[in-house]
Design a protein around this motif. Sequence first.
Motif, PDB file in Angstrom:
ATOM      1  N   VAL A 107       0.856  -1.183   0.000  1.00 50.89           N
ATOM      2  CA  VAL A 107       0.000   0.000   0.000  1.00 50.89           C
ATOM      3  C   VAL A 107       0.893   1.234   0.000  1.00 50.89           C
ATOM      4  O   VAL A 107       1.933   1.250   0.656  1.00 50.89           O
ATOM      5  CB  VAL A 107      -0.909   0.003   1.254  1.00 50.89           C
ATOM      6  CG1 VAL A 107      -1.736   1.273   1.345  1.00 50.89           C
ATOM      7  CG2 VAL A 107      -1.819  -1.218   1.257  1.00 50.89           C
ATOM      8  N   TYR A 108       0.488   2.238  -0.739  1.00 49.06           N
ATOM      9  CA  TYR A 108       1.223   3.494  -0.731  1.00 49.06           C
ATOM     10  C   TYR A 108       0.231   4.630  -0.646  1.00 49.06           C
ATOM     11  O   TYR A 108      -0.966   4.455  -0.888  1.00 49.06           O
ATOM     12  CB  TYR A 108       2.116   3.636  -1.964  1.00 49.06           C
ATOM     13  CG  TYR A 108       1.340   3.873  -3.235  1.00 49.06           C
ATOM     14  CD1 TYR A 108       1.154   5.160  -3.721  1.00 49.06           C
ATOM     15  CD2 TYR A 108       0.774   2.814  -3.943  1.00 49.06           C
ATOM     16  CE1 TYR A 108       0.436   5.382  -4.888  1.00 49.06           C
ATOM     17  CE2 TYR A 108       0.057   3.028  -5.097  1.00 49.06           C
ATOM     18  CZ  TYR A 108      -0.114   4.310  -5.568  1.00 49.06           C
ATOM     19  OH  TYR A 108      -0.835   4.526  -6.705  1.00 49.06           O
ATOM     20  N   GLY A 109       0.728   5.794  -0.280  1.00 46.44           N
ATOM     21  CA  GLY A 109      -0.171   6.938  -0.191  1.00 46.44           C
ATOM     22  C   GLY A 109       0.582   8.248  -0.268  1.00 46.44           C
ATOM     23  O   GLY A 109       1.800   8.296  -0.125  1.00 46.44           O
ATOM     24  N   LYS A 112      -4.699  10.162  -0.599  1.00 49.90           N
ATOM     25  CA  LYS A 112      -4.522   9.038  -1.510  1.00 49.90           C
ATOM     26  C   LYS A 112      -3.933   7.859  -0.747  1.00 49.90           C
ATOM     27  O   LYS A 112      -2.870   7.969  -0.136  1.00 49.90           O
ATOM     28  CB  LYS A 112      -3.582   9.414  -2.663  1.00 49.90           C
ATOM     29  CG  LYS A 112      -3.405   8.293  -3.681  1.00 49.90           C
ATOM     30  CD  LYS A 112      -2.557   8.760  -4.846  1.00 49.90           C
ATOM     31  CE  LYS A 112      -2.483   7.693  -5.919  1.00 49.90           C
ATOM     32  NZ  LYS A 112      -1.734   8.167  -7.089  1.00 49.90           N
ATOM     33  N   VAL A 113      -4.628   6.753  -0.766  1.00 43.93           N
ATOM     34  CA  VAL A 113      -4.145   5.486  -0.228  1.00 43.93           C
ATOM     35  C   VAL A 113      -4.534   4.441  -1.256  1.00 43.93           C
ATOM     36  O   VAL A 113      -5.716   4.263  -1.557  1.00 43.93           O
ATOM     37  CB  VAL A 113      -4.772   5.147   1.147  1.00 43.93           C
ATOM     38  CG1 VAL A 113      -4.247   3.810   1.653  1.00 43.93           C
ATOM     39  CG2 VAL A 113      -4.498   6.249   2.158  1.00 43.93           C
ATOM     40  N   TRP A 139      -7.305  -1.913   5.477  1.00 40.07           N
ATOM     41  CA  TRP A 139      -6.028  -1.281   5.764  1.00 40.07           C
ATOM     42  C   TRP A 139      -6.235   0.162   6.213  1.00 40.07           C
ATOM     43  O   TRP A 139      -5.646   0.612   7.197  1.00 40.07           O
ATOM     44  CB  TRP A 139      -5.126  -1.339   4.529  1.00 40.07           C
ATOM     45  CG  TRP A 139      -3.715  -0.948   4.803  1.00 40.07           C
ATOM     46  CD1 TRP A 139      -2.667  -1.790   5.039  1.00 40.07           C
ATOM     47  CD2 TRP A 139      -3.183   0.378   4.893  1.00 40.07           C
ATOM     48  NE1 TRP A 139      -1.525  -1.062   5.270  1.00 40.07           N
ATOM     49  CE2 TRP A 139      -1.813   0.271   5.184  1.00 40.07           C
ATOM     50  CE3 TRP A 139      -3.734   1.653   4.756  1.00 40.07           C
ATOM     51  CZ2 TRP A 139      -0.985   1.365   5.343  1.00 40.07           C
ATOM     52  CZ3 TRP A 139      -2.901   2.763   4.917  1.00 40.07           C
ATOM     53  CH2 TRP A 139      -1.555   2.610   5.208  1.00 40.07           C
ATOM     54  N   VAL A 140      -7.071   0.893   5.491  1.00 39.74           N
ATOM     55  CA  VAL A 140      -7.342   2.292   5.826  1.00 39.74           C
ATOM     56  C   VAL A 140      -7.939   2.386   7.231  1.00 39.74           C
ATOM     57  O   VAL A 140      -7.518   3.220   8.044  1.00 39.74           O
ATOM     58  CB  VAL A 140      -8.267   2.943   4.778  1.00 39.74           C
ATOM     59  CG1 VAL A 140      -8.783   4.300   5.247  1.00 39.74           C
ATOM     60  CG2 VAL A 140      -7.549   3.075   3.439  1.00 39.74           C
ATOM     61  N   LEU A 152      -5.269   4.131   9.801  1.00 42.51           N
ATOM     62  CA  LEU A 152      -5.534   5.566   9.918  1.00 42.51           C
ATOM     63  C   LEU A 152      -6.500   5.884  11.046  1.00 42.51           C
ATOM     64  O   LEU A 152      -7.066   6.975  11.110  1.00 42.51           O
ATOM     65  CB  LEU A 152      -5.988   6.135   8.572  1.00 42.51           C
ATOM     66  CG  LEU A 152      -4.952   5.951   7.452  1.00 42.51           C
ATOM     67  CD1 LEU A 152      -5.450   6.523   6.145  1.00 42.51           C
ATOM     68  CD2 LEU A 152      -3.609   6.564   7.831  1.00 42.51           C
ATOM     69  N   SER A 184     -13.350   4.951   5.832  1.00 46.97           N
ATOM     70  CA  SER A 184     -12.915   3.752   5.111  1.00 46.97           C
ATOM     71  C   SER A 184     -14.070   3.005   4.445  1.00 46.97           C
ATOM     72  O   SER A 184     -13.852   1.955   3.857  1.00 46.97           O
ATOM     73  CB  SER A 184     -12.192   2.809   6.075  1.00 46.97           C
ATOM     74  OG  SER A 184     -13.082   2.395   7.099  1.00 46.97           O
TER      75      SER A 184
END
Length: 163
Positions: A30-32, A43-44, A71-72, A76, A82
């Motif tokens: 995962v990237y953001g 952005k995620v 994941w979010v 977070l 989410s």
Amino acid sequence: MYWRVKEGHEGKFNIGDGFPTFASYGDLCVYGTPVLEYPDLVKVAFHGGDTCDPDKRKWGPGVKVDKLKEWVEERLGGMVDSSEAVVKQSCMYSMTADEDFVIDYLGGEFGKDVVVGGGFSGHGFKMAPVIGRILTQLVVDGEASGVDLKHFRIGRFNTTTSN
């Protein structure tokens, strides 16, 4: 995917307030990025996907959306909604076999007359300032100062000769 920052937490995800560009490696890659492109949307996204023909690619939200929602929510801490991504964009990028850059001279009959920078495998944007500096130095000076570029040579994919 872009996710809505919940009310009261908007400033925590802004680039100017220190929220970083990040990558998280685990079952999902995962990237953001911070809130930048869309107001109050962080952005995620999931890095990865299937090999595809660019002329026959599927358009849609991509893969593993439910896992990304989890994941979010977990990472977070309830500061981001989410339940559903607000903006979903499918992207496509070139990948090298080792998912790393090519920064080199084309070589062969061209010698050092042609500099190649490519194969950024979806993560080159995070390195754009330093890659730009390196490519500029290669073109202008014939070498990049203070950087060992052995790992990025185009010849690393040639299995019949050594790098």
